[in-house]
Write an enzyme that holds these catalytic residues in place. Structure first.
Site, PDB file in Angstrom:
ATOM      1  N   SER A 145      18.017  16.350 -19.005  1.00  0.00           N
ATOM      2  CA  SER A 145      16.932  17.574 -18.708  1.00  0.00           C
ATOM      3  C   SER A 145      18.018  18.667 -19.805  1.00  0.00           C
ATOM      4  O   SER A 145      19.205  18.589 -19.519  1.00  0.00           O
ATOM      5  CB  SER A 145      17.526  18.192 -17.529  1.00  0.00           C
ATOM      6  OG  SER A 145      16.558  19.110 -17.628  1.00  0.00           O
ATOM      7  N   LYS A 187      20.956  16.208 -14.251  1.00  0.00           N
ATOM      8  CA  LYS A 187      19.643  15.552 -13.984  1.00  0.00           C
ATOM      9  C   LYS A 187      19.698  14.613 -14.730  1.00  0.00           C
ATOM     10  O   LYS A 187      19.974  14.372 -15.580  1.00  0.00           O
ATOM     11  CB  LYS A 187      18.343  16.446 -14.001  1.00  0.00           C
ATOM     12  CG  LYS A 187      16.984  15.748 -13.727  1.00  0.00           C
ATOM     13  CD  LYS A 187      15.794  16.363 -13.359  1.00  0.00           C
ATOM     14  CE  LYS A 187      14.669  16.326 -12.973  1.00  0.00           C
ATOM     15  NZ  LYS A 187      14.771  15.046 -13.384  1.00  0.00           N
ATOM     16  N   HIS A 246       0.919  -1.033  -0.363  1.00  0.00           N
ATOM     17  CA  HIS A 246      -0.005  -0.145   0.080  1.00  0.00           C
ATOM     18  C   HIS A 246       1.075   1.139   0.033  1.00  0.00           C
ATOM     19  O   HIS A 246       0.365   2.472   0.610  1.00  0.00           O
ATOM     20  CB  HIS A 246      -1.316  -0.260   0.681  1.00  0.00           C
ATOM     21  CG  HIS A 246      -1.779  -1.426   1.341  1.00  0.00           C
ATOM     22  ND1 HIS A 246      -3.156  -0.682   1.161  1.00  0.00           N
ATOM     23  CD2 HIS A 246      -1.954  -2.295   1.883  1.00  0.00           C
ATOM     24  CE1 HIS A 246      -3.757  -2.185   1.675  1.00  0.00           C
ATOM     25  NE2 HIS A 246      -2.595  -2.853   2.065  1.00  0.00           N
ATOM     26  N   GLU A 280      11.844   3.949 -18.992  1.00  0.00           N
ATOM     27  CA  GLU A 280      10.457   5.053 -18.957  1.00  0.00           C
ATOM     28  C   GLU A 280       9.689   4.098 -20.852  1.00  0.00           C
ATOM     29  O   GLU A 280       8.455   4.184 -21.497  1.00  0.00           O
ATOM     30  CB  GLU A 280      10.771   5.961 -19.495  1.00  0.00           C
ATOM     31  CG  GLU A 280      10.992   7.084 -17.648  1.00  0.00           C
ATOM     32  CD  GLU A 280      11.862   8.029 -18.220  1.00  0.00           C
ATOM     33  OE1 GLU A 280      11.738   8.546 -17.414  1.00  0.00           O
ATOM     34  OE2 GLU A 280      12.203   9.084 -19.169  1.00  0.00           O
TER      35      GLU A 280
END
Ligand SMILES: O=C(O)C[C@H](O)C(=O)O
Length: 476
Positions: free
Chosen positions: A316, A322, A186, A329
């Protein structure tokens, strides 16, 4: 552009002079300017194998002239080698059960065979696309056969990369065995576990999904070649279907059988629906795993940061330094496409009417694309991401020591209610479970150390003497 004129049952039409395809293909190019995408190379290879198998069977049965048959066989072999791929010019989105793709193949083989026997492109004096290349055949039996064979052939590329992915996860399972972390259910702190256990389970999921694809693809081996129009076998020799499929099995290296019911083989595309849904299920698992990787690799400073994914490219265009989880993805997006393809296949499969399903081109396009993009994605995902994953041992250890669900291990000794009090106090004060347990003095220091050791919580254990005799524990 230089042209030649050809004639069919609808009249005359110009065709590029050097084209190996003919008039009916030229009509289809004009009729279907839809996506700009052309037939999958493996579908071309498969139909060329079908044409070789058919020509060989008709030659064995003495139904076509040996000189013509030999030229057909040679042209079909060249097509299997990819020599005529650029002559497949009809859009993947085309009507009518793949007739245009089939005729495209027939015309290219006919023209090449005509050339090999001393004729000229477009003459069809020695070799005719319908009378010779298509002898004893119909799109009704040729297209489903080619589509099923192409799917089997393309799947052969997927299995080794799936094995590679499962092995890579399995290797990480071993490498990360000693790293303790907090489980999460959860999305909340759960009991401690090993990072290696998480990765070993990913290996198991990939292996099971691959097994299911293999099992579901078995239906593809049952072929209706020889059923010609409507599964009747009209215009074929009684021995043709056995011979043609035996030849096709030899040429393709695949185990193939004559369908025991030719009508079933033409009406139904259960085989395509089955394999497509197994690919969808594989995709569901890969999406789930890639989402987990993104989550546990989140950070580096403000996320979970349990693992590091290899840095493949600056992430980025504006935020310096980054690094993004590009492979998970990518994996998810490829899998979304496979799920979309499966939906298109499902619509196409239920749309069969009476003797034929005319929606086969979209099935072939969707399933072959799914297999190809999964194969390519799984390869890079494994090589560029999974193999290079490293673990942040300290961070994981910190989570293992601080999960509120450490209190679970106290249940057999002090009972759920008292363990819950400790857990609540830990959440409220920010102090650790171990500190509060010590303070409560329900258990000796030795017992606390043993019971609250996260490493002891990752497998089933026999109850200790203390747990067996709770009366010995002083519960206040
Ligand atoms: O092209 C064929 O051989 C048959 C066609 O698919 C049809 O059934 O109309």
């Amino acid at each position: 552009m230089a042209t030649r004129q050809e004639k069919d049952s609808l009249g005359y039409k110009d065709v590029p002079a050097d084209a190996y395809y003919g008039i009916q293909t030229a009509r289809a190019v004009e009729n279907y300017p839809i996506s700009g995408m052309r037939a999958h190379a493996t579908l071309i290879r498969a139909i060329a194998m079908v044409k070789q198998a058919a020509a060989e069977a008709n030659l064995e049965l003495d139904l076509i002239d040996a000189r013509v048959a030999e030229a057909l066989i040679l042209a079909a072999k060249e097509m299997q080698e990819g020599r005529w791929d650029d002559q497949f010019v009809v859009d993947v989105f085309q009507a009518g059960a793949g007739v245009s793709f089939h005729i495209n193949a027939n015309e290219v083989i006919a023209n090449r065979a005509e050339e090999l026997t001393g004729g000229k492109l477009g003459e069809y004096k020695i070799v005719h696309p319908n009378d010779h290349v298509n002898y004893g055949q119909s799109t009704n039996d040729v297209f489903p056969t080619a589509m099923r064979l192409a799917t089997l052939l393309e799947l052969e590329k997927l299995y080794p990369v799936l094995d590679g992915l499962a092995s890579a996860f399995g290797a990480k399972g071993k490498e990360f065995h000693d790293i303790l972390k907090s489980g999460r259910t959860h999305m909340q702190d759960a009991v401690p576990m090993r990072l290696g256990q998480e990765f070993a389970a990913y290996a198991g999921a990939v292996r099971r999904a691959e097994k299911s694809v293999r099992e579901q693809s078995e239906l593809l081996r049952e072929l209706g070649l020889g059923g010609s129009a409507v599964g009747t076998g009209i215009n074929t020799h009684p021995e043709y279907r056995e011979k043609a499929i035996r030849n096709l099995a030899r040429i393709s290296g695949q185990k193939l059988v004559v369908a025991d019911d030719m009508r079933y083989a033409m009406q139904s595309n259960l085989a395509m629906a089955s394999v497509s849904s197994a690919l969808r299920n594989l995709s569901l698992e890969i999406i789930r795993i890639s989402n987990d990787l993104r989550l546990i690799a989140s950070g580096p400073n403000t996320g979970l940061a349990e693992i590091n994914l290899p840095a493949l490219q600056p992430g980025s265009s504006i935020m310096p330094g980054k690094i993004n989880p590009v492979m998970p993805e990518l994996a998810a997006m490829v899998c979304f496409q496979v799920i979309g393809n499966d939906t298109a296949v499902a619509f196409a499969v239920q749309a069969g009417q009476l003797e034929l399903n005319v929606m086969m081109p979209t099935m072939a396009y969707s399933v072959l694309q799914s297999v190809t993009i999964l194969t390519n994605m799984v390869r890079v995902f494994t090589e560029k991401c999974v193999i290079g994953i490293t673990a942040n041992a300290k961070r994981n250890e910190m989570y293992a020591q601080s999960t509120v669900s450490l209190a679970t291990a106290l249940n057999p000794y002090i009972g759920y209610a008292k363990a819950a009090e400790i857990a609540k106090e830990s959440v409220a004060t920010g102090r650790t479970i171990i500190e509060i347990a010590r303070e409560k003095k329900y258990l000796s220091e030795e017992q606390i150390k043993e019971i609250l050791d996260p490493a002891q919580m990752t497998e089933p254990r026999l109850p200790s003497e203390a747990a067996k005799d709770r009366d010995k524990i002083k519960l206040r």
